[in-house]
Design a protein around this motif. Structure first.
Motif, PDB file in Angstrom:
ATOM      1  N   SER A  92      -5.109   1.292   1.812  1.00 26.29           N
ATOM      2  CA  SER A  92      -4.295   2.462   2.843  1.00 26.29           C
ATOM      3  C   SER A  92      -4.105   1.744   4.183  1.00 26.29           C
ATOM      4  O   SER A  92      -5.139   0.749   4.536  1.00 26.29           O
ATOM      5  CB  SER A  92      -4.934   3.762   2.611  1.00 26.29           C
ATOM      6  N   ASP A  93      -3.539   2.507   5.005  1.00 27.14           N
ATOM      7  CA  ASP A  93      -3.400   2.211   6.415  1.00 27.14           C
ATOM      8  C   ASP A  93      -4.687   2.024   7.093  1.00 27.14           C
ATOM      9  O   ASP A  93      -4.785   1.618   8.262  1.00 27.14           O
ATOM     10  CB  ASP A  93      -2.376   3.142   7.178  1.00 27.14           C
ATOM     11  N   LYS A 122      -7.191   2.075  -1.766  1.00 30.66           N
ATOM     12  CA  LYS A 122      -6.460   3.103  -2.202  1.00 30.66           C
ATOM     13  C   LYS A 122      -6.212   3.137  -3.635  1.00 30.66           C
ATOM     14  O   LYS A 122      -6.316   4.184  -4.335  1.00 30.66           O
ATOM     15  CB  LYS A 122      -4.903   3.068  -1.589  1.00 30.66           C
ATOM     16  N   SER A 161       0.810  -1.259   0.015  1.00 24.23           N
ATOM     17  CA  SER A 161      -0.092   0.036  -0.085  1.00 24.23           C
ATOM     18  C   SER A 161       0.885   1.166   0.032  1.00 24.23           C
ATOM     19  O   SER A 161       0.335   2.286  -0.380  1.00 24.23           O
ATOM     20  CB  SER A 161      -0.883   0.023   1.321  1.00 24.23           C
ATOM     21  N   ASN A 162       1.972   1.336   0.673  1.00 25.44           N
ATOM     22  CA  ASN A 162       2.921   2.249   0.739  1.00 25.44           C
ATOM     23  C   ASN A 162       3.831   2.642  -0.512  1.00 25.44           C
ATOM     24  O   ASN A 162       4.474   3.520  -0.471  1.00 25.44           O
ATOM     25  CB  ASN A 162       3.543   2.585   1.923  1.00 25.44           C
ATOM     26  N   GLU A 221      -6.350   5.193  -9.243  1.00 25.20           N
ATOM     27  CA  GLU A 221      -6.635   5.356  -7.662  1.00 25.20           C
ATOM     28  C   GLU A 221      -8.028   6.162  -7.741  1.00 25.20           C
ATOM     29  O   GLU A 221      -8.239   6.875  -8.674  1.00 25.20           O
ATOM     30  CB  GLU A 221      -5.495   6.419  -7.426  1.00 25.20           C
TER      31      GLU A 221
END
Length: 653
Positions: free
Chosen positions: A183-184, A189, A33-34, A205
Motif C-alpha cells: 500500500s502507499d 496490503k 498496489s493500487n 489481504e
C-alpha cells in the motif's frame, strides 16, 4: 580446531554481512498496489480465448477463471513449527487467520519429507532439557497419543489433524506466496499466492502478515531489510564470530535412513553419486551409527544460498549416496551387509538464509550473558553450534566446530520478531532479527515454535486493538506477556501476574494431602519448577483435592489449571524411537488423566466440569457463569504416576 585457526581459515569476505532490501521485487509490488484484482490477476490470461475450453457433457465453453481474493485479520506464510504455532495462537486469540504453506504437508524440517528431530532446549550444561510448553507441547502430546509407532508419514497427518480442527483458521497447502503487494503507506496490503494443485491465484489481504517461511520471500518482496552472512566479531562483540564479516551461511542437509532386511543386500550406486574420500575426512565425521544417516552431509554458501538450492540439492544427493556407497562397498563396515536404504530425502533441510532486521538484533552476548529483556516473549537454549564452512566439501575439517552449552535458557525479545521498516510484518523462525552466531542456537524448531506462538498472539492483539506491532510492544507488552503465560508459554524470570485472575484474590488455597511443594504455590505465577526452586503442589496418592476459598462470592465461568508433563524429559518424534532418562516415546506418566471441578453455591457443591481423558498440560473448564465462594478440583488419575502434581490454578469471570 582451535578457535583462532577457525576464524583465520574461514574469513572469505565474499558478500559481507550486509542489510539488503530486495528493491526489484518491492518496486514491482508497489506498482501493482493500487490494482490488485485487475492488472496483476489478469496477467496469466491475456493470451487466452474465453471459449477455448470445450467442456464435454455440458457443451459449455468457459475459460477457467481460478482467481480469488480472500480477506483475513492475520496471514501466516510458512507451515513449519513456527508458522503452525503462529496461526493457531492468532486464531485462538480471536483473529481470522489463514496459513499458507508451499508444500503438501505441514511441519517444515520435521515433516516426512525431511525428518529432522524437532529439537529445542534439549541439553543444558546439566545434561537435562528445559522443555517447551504451550502449543508446541500440545502438538507433541497429540502425536504421542495418536502415533505411538513413530511413523513420519503419520506425523504429517497428526499435524494436519491438529491444525485443521482449529476454528477461525484456514489452511492453504501447495500454495506459494510469490510476492507482497504494498500500500502507499509502506504496509503489506496483500500476498499474491499461487496454488499449484488447483492452478488458482489467491490474493490474500490481511491487516497483519507473519513470515515464518524460513527464506522469507514475502518479507523480502515487501522491501523488509535483511542480512545474510556472518557479522564481524567487533560489531556485536561476539567471540565466536570471524574477525571480518563474510557471506557464509550455514548449509542444508540430505538425510537418509536404512533398514536391516535380515539377508545380504547388495548396493550399486546411481550415476550421480559423488565418491566419499574417507582418507581425507576428519575423524569428527562419524559413520556410526549409520541407520539414521549423517547430518554432516551438508552444503552451505558464501553467496546466494537460495538461488543455488537446486544445484546444491543435486550435489547433496550425490554426496549422501557416496557416503552410503562407502559404507556398503568399502569392506570396512561388514555390519552393513544386511542393511538397505529405505528412505532418502529429496528435499534438503535448510538452516540459514535471510535474517530480517527488527528493532533489535539478538546476538551472542545476549545469549551467553543471559540478558533480561523487558519485552521477552520466548526462550531458547540449544547450544551455540557453528558448522563447517564448505560442509562436506571441506572434509578435512570437523563438521561442527564447537558446542557452547548454556547454564540456563536465554530470553528472546519481541523487538526481534517484527520488521524495522515494514510496519505490519512480523516473523518467527530462522529468519528473525539476529546475528549469524545467534542463529546457530535459535534456529532449532521448538525455539522457532515459541517465537511463532508469541507473534501469533501479538498479531491477534494488534488486530483487536487496531495497532501495529511496534506500538503493541511499546504500550501493551505486559498484556502480550500475560496472555502468553496464560496460554502456557514460559518466559524465564517472568512470572505471571494477571490481574483478571480471581485466584489472586483468594483467601485460602489448601489440599487434601501433600507430598511435596505447597498448595499456595499454585498462585505464585510460575508454571514449572525452575532454577532449583519448587513452584508446585504434589498430592500424596490419588484421589486428591485442591480447594480455593474466597471471603466474598465471585462470578466465575472459567477454571484453568496447569498439571505436570515433566519438562525435564523430551517427548519429540525421533527416527530412532530413543527411550532413556532424557527422551521418551511414551505419554508422560505424570500427565493428569481424569479429574472434575466443583463450585460451592449456597452451601452445596455443584459439579461444573468433568474430563476423563485429558491430553494437555493446560486444562480448562468453561461453563455458564455462577456465583460461588469456593472451587474444588478433584484429581482422580494420572497416566502412570501414583501422585499428581499441579503448578498453577486460575479462575476468571
Amino acid at each position: 580446531m582451535k578457535r583462532r585457526k577457525f576464524f583465520k581459515n574461514t574469513v572469505k569476505g565474499a558478500l559481507g554481512a550486509s542489510i539488503i532490501p530486495l528493491t526489484s521485487f518491492s518496486d514491482i509490488s508497489a506498482q501493482s498496489s493500487n490494482n490488485i484484482n485487475n492488472t496483476e490477476a489478469e496477467k496469466p490470461y491475456r493470451n487466452t480465448d474465453p471459449k477455448q475450453w470445450h467442456q464435454m457433457g455440458t457443451g459449455k465453453k468457459p475459460r477457467p477463471d481460478r482467481r480469488k481474493t480472500l480477506t483475513y485479520d492475520v496471514a501466516v506464510i510458512g507451515g513449519g513449527a513456527a508458522g503452525m504455532c503462529a496461526a493457531i495462537s492468532a486464531a485462538r486469540n480471536g483473529a481470522k487467520v489463514v496459513l499458507v504453506q508451499d508444500r503438501p504437508v505441514l511441519g517444515g524440517n520435521s515433516s516426512s519429507e525431511i525428518r529432522v528431530h524437532l529439537n529445542g532446549v534439549n541439553h543444558l550444561k546439566n545434561g537435562l532439557p528445559e522443555r517447551e510448553t504451550g502449543i508446541i507441547e500440545e502438538i507433541l502430546l497429540h502425536n504421542r497419543f495418536h502415533n505411538p509407532q513413530d511413523a513420519y508419514p503419520v506425523w504429517d497427518h497428526i499435524l494436519y489433524d491438529f491444525i485443521t480442527r482449529e476454528k477461525n483458521l484456514d489452511v492453504k497447502l501447495n500454495t506459494s506466496a510469490i510476492r507482497a503487494i504494498m500500500s502507499d503507506d509502506g504496509k503489506i496490503k496483500a500476498a499474491y499466492c499461487w496454488q499449484s494443485t488447483t492452478e488458482t491465484e489467491f490474493t490474500i489481504e490481511a491487516d497483519l502478515f507473519i513470515d515464518c517461511s524460513g527464506d522469507g520471500l514475502l518479507g523480502a518482496t515487501a522491501g523488509a531489510l535483511y542480512r545474510t552472512g556472518r557479522e564481524a566479531s567487533s560489531e556485536f562483540n561476539e567471540k565466536y564470530a570471524p574477525e571480518k564479516e563474510d557471506g557464509w551461511q550455514m548449509g542444508s542437509t540430505v538425510l537418509l535412513g536404512s533398514k536391516d532386511m535380515g539377508r545380504p543386500m547388495p548396493f550399486e550406486a546411481p550415476h550421480f553419486t559423488i565418491k566419499y574420500d574417507a582418507e581425507k575426512s576428519h575423524k569428527g565425521r562419524q559413520l556410526k551409527p549409520f541407520e539414521l544417516g549423517f547430518w554432516w552431509v551438508e552444503l552451505g554458501s558464501d553467496n546466494d544460498i537460495i538461488g543455488e538450492f537446486e544445484d546444491n540439492k543435486h550435489k547433496l544427493l550425490g554426496y549422501a549416496y557416496g557416503v552410503w556407497d562407502y559404507m556398503k562397498n568399502s569392506g570396512d563396515f561388514p555390519e552393513t551387509e544386511n542393511y538397505a536404504l529405505d528412505w532418502v530425502s529429496s528435499l534438503p533441510g535448510k538452516r540459514e538464509s535471510r535474517r530480517f532486521i527488527g528493532d533489535y538484533i539478538l546476538c551472542e552476548p545476549d545469549m551467553l550473558g543471559n540478558k533480561q529483556f523487558s519485552d521477552a516473549v520466548a526462550f531458547g537454549g540449544w547450544s551455540l553450534d557453528e558448522h563447517n564452512p564448505g560442509g562436506i566439501e571441506n572434509l578435512s575439517e570437523p563438521p561442527s566446530y564447537f558446542h557452547q552449552y548454556f547454564e540456563e535458557p536465554y530470553q528472546i525479545p519481541f523487538r526481534s520478531l517484527y520488521s524495522k521498516n515494514v510496519p505490519n510484518l512480523l516473523f518467527a523462525g530462522r529468519n528473525i532479527s539476529q546475528t549469524h552466531i545467534a542463529l546457530s542456537s535459535s534456529r532449532i524448531m521448538a525455539t522457532c515454535a515459541l517465537e511463532g506462538q508469541a507473534v501469533g498472539t501479538a498479531a491477534a492483539l494488534c488486530a483487536k486493538k487496531n495497532v501495529l506491532p511496534r506500538e503493541l510492544g511499546q504500550k501493551n507488552i505486559t498484556e502480550l506477556q500475560e496472555q502468553l503465560l496464560r496460554d502456557d508459554a514460559f518466559i524465564p524470570y517472568r512470572p505471571a501476574n494477571d490481574k483478571n485472575n480471581l485466584v489472586k484474590k483468594a483467601k485460602l488455597i489448601f489440599a487434601s494431602s501433600t507430598s511435596s511443594g505447597d498448595p499456595k504455590l499454585l498462585n505464585d505465577g510460575w508454571s514449572r519448577d525452575y532454577n532449583g526452586k519448587d513452584h508446585h503442589w504434589q498430592s500424596e496418592g490419588l484421589p486428591a483435592q485442591v480447594q480455593i476459598e474466597w471471603d466474598e462470592r465471585q462470578s466465575i465461568s472459567k477454571i484453568e489449571i496447569k498439571c505436570d508433563t515433566n519438562v525435564k524429559r523430551n517427548i519429540m518424534l525421533r527416527r530412532d524411537s530413543l527411550e532413556n532418562d532424557v527422551y521418551t516415546t511414551q505419554i508422560p506418566k505424570e500427565l493428569l488423566k481424569s479429574l472434575d471441578a466443583e463450585a460451592r453455591v449456597n452451601g452445596k457443591w455443584i459439579k461444573v466440569g468433568t474430563i476423563e481423558k485429558n491430553r494437555t498440560r493446560l486444562i480448562k473448564f468453561y461453563f455458564e457463569k455462577i456465583e460461588t465462594s469456593a472451587i474444588r478440583i478433584n484429581l482422580k488419575e494420572t497416566y502412570g504416576n501414583k501422585n499428581c502434581r499441579l503448578f498453577e490454578a486460575r479462575c476468571y469471570s
